[in-house]
Motif scaffolding. Structure first.
Motif, PDB file in Angstrom:
ATOM      1  N   ASP A  56       0.931  -1.195   0.082  1.00  0.00           N
ATOM      2  CA  ASP A  56       0.059  -0.035  -0.080  1.00  0.00           C
ATOM      3  C   ASP A  56       0.783   1.385  -0.070  1.00  0.00           C
ATOM      4  O   ASP A  56       0.590   2.159  -0.890  1.00  0.00           O
ATOM      5  CB  ASP A  56      -0.824  -0.097   1.081  1.00  0.00           C
ATOM      6  CG  ASP A  56      -2.158  -0.672   1.257  1.00  0.00           C
ATOM      7  OD1 ASP A  56      -2.965  -0.555   0.102  1.00  0.00           O
ATOM      8  OD2 ASP A  56      -2.519  -1.740   1.942  1.00  0.00           O
ATOM      9  N   MET A  57       1.914   1.419   0.899  1.00  0.00           N
ATOM     10  CA  MET A  57       2.774   2.454   0.844  1.00  0.00           C
ATOM     11  C   MET A  57       3.493   2.733  -0.483  1.00  0.00           C
ATOM     12  O   MET A  57       3.799   3.828  -0.995  1.00  0.00           O
ATOM     13  CB  MET A  57       3.960   2.342   1.985  1.00  0.00           C
ATOM     14  CG  MET A  57       4.636   3.394   2.119  1.00  0.00           C
ATOM     15  SD  MET A  57       3.990   5.100   2.040  1.00  0.00           S
ATOM     16  CE  MET A  57       3.439   5.159   3.811  1.00  0.00           C
ATOM     17  N   ALA A  58       3.841   1.598  -1.060  1.00  0.00           N
ATOM     18  CA  ALA A  58       4.657   1.484  -2.363  1.00  0.00           C
ATOM     19  C   ALA A  58       3.667   2.132  -3.460  1.00  0.00           C
ATOM     20  O   ALA A  58       4.132   2.994  -4.119  1.00  0.00           O
ATOM     21  CB  ALA A  58       5.142   0.351  -2.738  1.00  0.00           C
ATOM     22  N   ARG A  59       2.681   1.793  -3.640  1.00  0.00           N
ATOM     23  CA  ARG A  59       1.632   2.423  -4.569  1.00  0.00           C
ATOM     24  C   ARG A  59       1.393   3.844  -4.318  1.00  0.00           C
ATOM     25  O   ARG A  59       1.257   4.765  -4.950  1.00  0.00           O
ATOM     26  CB  ARG A  59       0.321   1.662  -4.508  1.00  0.00           C
ATOM     27  CG  ARG A  59       0.656   0.153  -5.212  1.00  0.00           C
ATOM     28  CD  ARG A  59      -0.830  -0.539  -5.355  1.00  0.00           C
ATOM     29  NE  ARG A  59      -0.704  -1.937  -5.971  1.00  0.00           N
ATOM     30  CZ  ARG A  59      -0.242  -2.961  -5.506  1.00  0.00           C
ATOM     31  NH1 ARG A  59      -0.548  -2.897  -4.063  1.00  0.00           N
ATOM     32  NH2 ARG A  59      -0.336  -3.947  -6.032  1.00  0.00           N
ATOM     33  N   PHE A  60       0.944   4.331  -2.945  1.00  0.00           N
ATOM     34  CA  PHE A  60       0.667   5.576  -2.422  1.00  0.00           C
ATOM     35  C   PHE A  60       1.971   6.403  -2.647  1.00  0.00           C
ATOM     36  O   PHE A  60       1.534   7.635  -3.307  1.00  0.00           O
ATOM     37  CB  PHE A  60       0.373   5.565  -1.105  1.00  0.00           C
ATOM     38  CG  PHE A  60       0.135   6.578  -0.168  1.00  0.00           C
ATOM     39  CD1 PHE A  60      -1.083   7.334  -0.547  1.00  0.00           C
ATOM     40  CD2 PHE A  60       1.172   7.563   0.148  1.00  0.00           C
ATOM     41  CE1 PHE A  60      -1.259   8.758   0.085  1.00  0.00           C
ATOM     42  CE2 PHE A  60       0.875   8.686   0.840  1.00  0.00           C
ATOM     43  CZ  PHE A  60      -0.363   9.499   0.666  1.00  0.00           C
ATOM     44  N   ALA A  61       3.009   6.103  -2.201  1.00  0.00           N
ATOM     45  CA  ALA A  61       4.163   6.950  -2.545  1.00  0.00           C
ATOM     46  C   ALA A  61       4.538   7.131  -3.975  1.00  0.00           C
ATOM     47  O   ALA A  61       4.747   8.225  -4.453  1.00  0.00           O
ATOM     48  CB  ALA A  61       5.490   6.265  -1.898  1.00  0.00           C
ATOM     49  N   CYS A  62       4.086   6.105  -4.879  1.00  0.00           N
ATOM     50  CA  CYS A  62       4.650   6.414  -6.280  1.00  0.00           C
ATOM     51  C   CYS A  62       3.367   7.256  -7.010  1.00  0.00           C
ATOM     52  O   CYS A  62       3.691   8.077  -7.607  1.00  0.00           O
ATOM     53  CB  CYS A  62       4.311   5.138  -7.187  1.00  0.00           C
ATOM     54  SG  CYS A  62       4.409   5.096  -8.819  1.00  0.00           S
ATOM     55  N   ALA A  63       2.166   7.157  -6.392  1.00  0.00           N
ATOM     56  CA  ALA A  63       1.141   8.065  -6.876  1.00  0.00           C
ATOM     57  C   ALA A  63       1.435   9.528  -6.494  1.00  0.00           C
ATOM     58  O   ALA A  63       1.144  10.696  -7.324  1.00  0.00           O
ATOM     59  CB  ALA A  63      -0.381   7.460  -6.383  1.00  0.00           C
ATOM     60  N   MET A  64       1.787   9.638  -5.390  1.00  0.00           N
ATOM     61  CA  MET A  64       2.192  10.950  -4.986  1.00  0.00           C
ATOM     62  C   MET A  64       3.134  11.640  -5.660  1.00  0.00           C
ATOM     63  O   MET A  64       2.988  12.788  -5.927  1.00  0.00           O
ATOM     64  CB  MET A  64       2.258  11.004  -3.295  1.00  0.00           C
ATOM     65  CG  MET A  64       2.259  12.310  -2.745  1.00  0.00           C
ATOM     66  SD  MET A  64       2.139  12.483  -0.890  1.00  0.00           S
ATOM     67  CE  MET A  64       3.601  11.489  -0.222  1.00  0.00           C
ATOM     68  N   LEU A  65       4.215  10.976  -5.511  1.00  0.00           N
ATOM     69  CA  LEU A  65       5.411  11.243  -6.153  1.00  0.00           C
ATOM     70  C   LEU A  65       5.342  11.758  -7.622  1.00  0.00           C
ATOM     71  O   LEU A  65       5.667  12.928  -8.156  1.00  0.00           O
ATOM     72  CB  LEU A  65       6.422  10.328  -6.183  1.00  0.00           C
ATOM     73  CG  LEU A  65       8.148  10.649  -6.555  1.00  0.00           C
ATOM     74  CD1 LEU A  65       8.535  11.997  -5.842  1.00  0.00           C
ATOM     75  CD2 LEU A  65       8.814   9.658  -6.596  1.00  0.00           C
ATOM     76  N   MET A  66       4.651  10.855  -8.514  1.00  0.00           N
ATOM     77  CA  MET A  66       4.473  11.165  -9.814  1.00  0.00           C
ATOM     78  C   MET A  66       3.359  12.578  -9.980  1.00  0.00           C
ATOM     79  O   MET A  66       3.451  12.851 -11.197  1.00  0.00           O
ATOM     80  CB  MET A  66       3.876   9.887 -10.416  1.00  0.00           C
ATOM     81  CG  MET A  66       4.769   8.824 -10.634  1.00  0.00           C
ATOM     82  SD  MET A  66       6.465   9.256 -11.488  1.00  0.00           S
ATOM     83  CE  MET A  66       7.382   8.151 -10.878  1.00  0.00           C
ATOM     84  N   SER A  67       2.595  12.790  -8.979  1.00  0.00           N
ATOM     85  CA  SER A  67       1.903  13.955  -9.070  1.00  0.00           C
ATOM     86  C   SER A  67       2.596  15.274  -8.932  1.00  0.00           C
ATOM     87  O   SER A  67       1.982  16.389  -9.007  1.00  0.00           O
ATOM     88  CB  SER A  67       0.763  13.807  -8.092  1.00  0.00           C
ATOM     89  OG  SER A  67       1.071  14.013  -6.854  1.00  0.00           O
ATOM     90  N   PHE A  68       3.850  15.145  -8.128  1.00  0.00           N
ATOM     91  CA  PHE A  68       4.548  16.503  -8.053  1.00  0.00           C
ATOM     92  C   PHE A  68       4.923  17.204  -9.119  1.00  0.00           C
ATOM     93  O   PHE A  68       5.385  16.718  -9.962  1.00  0.00           O
ATOM     94  CB  PHE A  68       5.749  16.162  -6.891  1.00  0.00           C
ATOM     95  CG  PHE A  68       5.263  15.985  -5.671  1.00  0.00           C
ATOM     96  CD1 PHE A  68       3.857  15.954  -5.184  1.00  0.00           C
ATOM     97  CD2 PHE A  68       6.157  15.404  -4.759  1.00  0.00           C
ATOM     98  CE1 PHE A  68       3.492  15.716  -3.771  1.00  0.00           C
ATOM     99  CE2 PHE A  68       5.864  14.906  -3.504  1.00  0.00           C
ATOM    100  CZ  PHE A  68       4.552  15.069  -3.025  1.00  0.00           C
ATOM    101  N   GLU A  69       5.296  18.564  -9.226  1.00  0.00           N
ATOM    102  CA  GLU A  69       5.381  19.315 -10.032  1.00  0.00           C
ATOM    103  C   GLU A  69       7.027  19.589 -10.142  1.00  0.00           C
ATOM    104  O   GLU A  69       7.710  19.539  -9.024  1.00  0.00           O
ATOM    105  CB  GLU A  69       5.109  20.869 -10.077  1.00  0.00           C
ATOM    106  CG  GLU A  69       5.385  22.122 -11.015  1.00  0.00           C
ATOM    107  CD  GLU A  69       4.955  23.251 -10.672  1.00  0.00           C
ATOM    108  OE1 GLU A  69       5.361  24.323 -11.078  1.00  0.00           O
ATOM    109  OE2 GLU A  69       4.043  23.489  -9.520  1.00  0.00           O
TER     110      GLU A  69
END
Length: 537
Positions: free
Chosen positions: A345-358
């Motif tokens: 869950d953390m792996a997916r969450f962190a990936c989604a959040m990181l890929m959304s950063f400017e």
């Protein structure tokens, strides 16, 4: 035309641990070249190679003894050229780690410098007389413990080393040193390299008056020891002269097409964000920079928002690079475990959040597998700080263990010999072959999320506006042209609900749902909402 690096995803390769093709237990350039299709399959734009230059390997290549050759441990210049050619064929740019602030004590420059005070290179390094009582010239600490000064009986002086005593600092106040370093950079650009990752980019210059540092204002951050962080390190790094050198280096890279420089700012907290802004301001310094701001234990809305807004305010024309893991810190899936429903869950969450950063995004090898920190015993470690301070300091080896390719092969397919660091069962269980055949794997999620980022104009180049919601909900909008995306993340293990108004459509990978006007985010949930007028409350 928009430069390629502005919305790029950069994949860090740690050469010792990626793929060993000659069976000596250490990764090599031929192994990396063979595995490049895996990297390309992620949809990333560029690879960053950690140090591959000639070195005694006292600090795993961050002690360079020849800036213009490949260490035989990794291969040859011909192997390097073949890697560049294959990467370019696959559409990948390549940058290398340039360790310019210091050399190995085995570098010919230092060997000559330490011979006497009268050699042509006598002042190519930072030498200083002892204080009257024989103690070091300043109170500066080394990152790896103890004073940042080593006494040399041949010269009867101390030399400066911000890291190991085997890594003497160059004297950038000497223009001959600057010219020589620029020549080494030109050598690699002429071979087709696409840019540099500049190690410890704020360490090039020191205070010529050799003033001692004052105590730190705030609670120290422990990097390798707690002593370094107990000082406000204003005289041994981040000196104003650094900017002049960066401008010289930028003039060199501007003579080539599509070159990019990213600097590692060796600093923590909000100060690191200020330095990132200063070092990337305008078009005459670094193209972008990153710091340890997101590589530490902090995991809160206030922290992530503060990093991004701090950069926006401090460098409106600068450019950031954001990463959650690299070769110097514990892997983020393990580092943030207390906030996770599960490791996956953390792996997916962190990936989604990181890929959304400017900005530009960096990922570290194995991150795409949801790789966890390896638990090592003292007899297995190699990292100098850990060897010196174990067990208080566990070192960096836990994030540097080999890449895992085939779950049932010896050493998970990394090497037919004994690996320089062990491959253990929890890490081998996350191998590439296992994840390739599982449609719901972390590997496939990374590919989906990177593809989603690249397909959305708002995520590629949209500006970020934060939405005021209490912890643990991080929310912001990204807008570019006609597209508006609202990105929402639940940083806790507990489900959260947010009131939603306006026309909103869920797009892309998500772990959330909408019913009527309520957005429900499970623990570590995330969602991307498309539509104008979306409001959260």
């Amino acid at each position: 035309m928009r430069e390629w690096w502005r919305d790029a995803v950069i994949y860090q390769v740690y050469p010792r641990s990626f793929q060993d093709d000659d069976g000596d237990g250490v990764g090599d350039l031929k192994g990396i070249t063979r595995r490049l299709p895996h990297i390309a399959s992620l949809g990333v734009d560029c690879i960053w190679l950690s140090p591959i230059f000639t070195s005694p390997q006292k600090d795993m290549g961050y002690d360079v003894s020849d800036y213009m050759d490949i260490d035989p441990l990794f291969g040859t210049l011909a192997d390097f050229d073949a890697l560049i050619a294959r990467a370019h064929d696959l559409g990948l740019k390549v940058i290398t780690d340039q360790v310019l602030s210091h050399t190995s004590d085995q570098h010919p420059w230092f060997k000559e410098s330490r011979q006497s005070r009268d050699t042509p290179k006598a002042d190519w390094y930072v030498w200083a007389d002892p204080l009257p009582d024989g103690s070091p010239p300043t109170n500066w600490h080394s990152h790896f413990g103890g004073p940042a000064w080593e006494f040399d009986p041949g010269r009867g002086q101390y030399y400066l080393h911000n890291f190991l005593a085997a890594q003497p600092d160059l004297n950038y106040h000497n223009p001959d040193v600057v010219d020589a370093i620029l020549e080494t950079c030109k050598f690699w650009l002429d071979r087709g390299l696409d840019g540099f990752r500049l190690d410890t980019v704020n360490y090039f210059f020191h205070d010529q008056e050799l003033r001692s540092n004052p105590p730190a204002d705030a609670k120290p951050y422990v990097m390798a020891t707690d002593l370094y962080g107990m000082q406000s390190n204003i005289y041994n790094k981040t000196r104003p002269e650094n900017l002049g050198f960066l401008e010289r280096l930028r003039k060199l890279t501007d003579q080539y097409d599509d070159i990019m420089m990213v600097g590692e700012v060796g600093e923590m907290g909000r100060r690191s964000i200020e330095i990132m802004g200063e070092y990337t301001a305008g078009t005459s310094r670094l193209h972008m920079a990153y710091s340890f701001a997101m590589l530490g234990p902090d995991f809160s809305v206030d922290h992530f928002r503060g990093c991004i807004e701090g950069f926006q305010q401090g460098a409106p024309d600068g450019h950031p690079k954001w990463s959650f893991s690299n070769h110097d810190v514990p892997r983020h899936v393990s580092r943030w475990a207390e906030h996770a429903v599960s490791e996956d869950d953390m792996a997916r969450f962190a990936c989604a959040m990181l890929m959304s950063f400017e900005g530009t995004i960096g990922i570290y090898q194995g991150e795409e597998l949801g790789q966890t920190e390896t638990d090592l015993t003292y007899d297995e470690i190699t990292d100098p700080p850990a060897l010196r301070y174990w067990p208080a300091v566990k070192g960096r080896d836990g994030c540097r263990t080999p890449m895992v390719w085939e779950h049932d092969a010896p050493n998970a397919g990394f090497s037919t010999g004994k690996p320089w660091l062990p491959v253990k069962a929890p890490q081998a269980a996350r191998s590439v072959d296992v994840q390739e055949i599982a449609n719901d794997s972390i590997l496939h999620f990374y590919r989906q999320m990177i593809a989603f980022r690249k397909a959305q104009p708002a995520l590629r180049d949209g500006k970020t506006t934060f939405i005021d919601l209490p912890e643990p909900i991080l929310a912001f909008s990204r807008k570019s042209g006609a597209q508006s995306l609202t990105c929402v993340f639940n940083l806790s293990k507990e489900p959260q609900q947010v009131t939603l108004s306006g026309k909103a459509k869920i797009v892309g990978p998500h772990h959330a749902g909408i019913e009527d006007t309520v957005l429900t985010l499970p623990g570590n949930g995330y969602v991307f909402l498309e539509g104008e007028g979306v409001k959260l409350g």
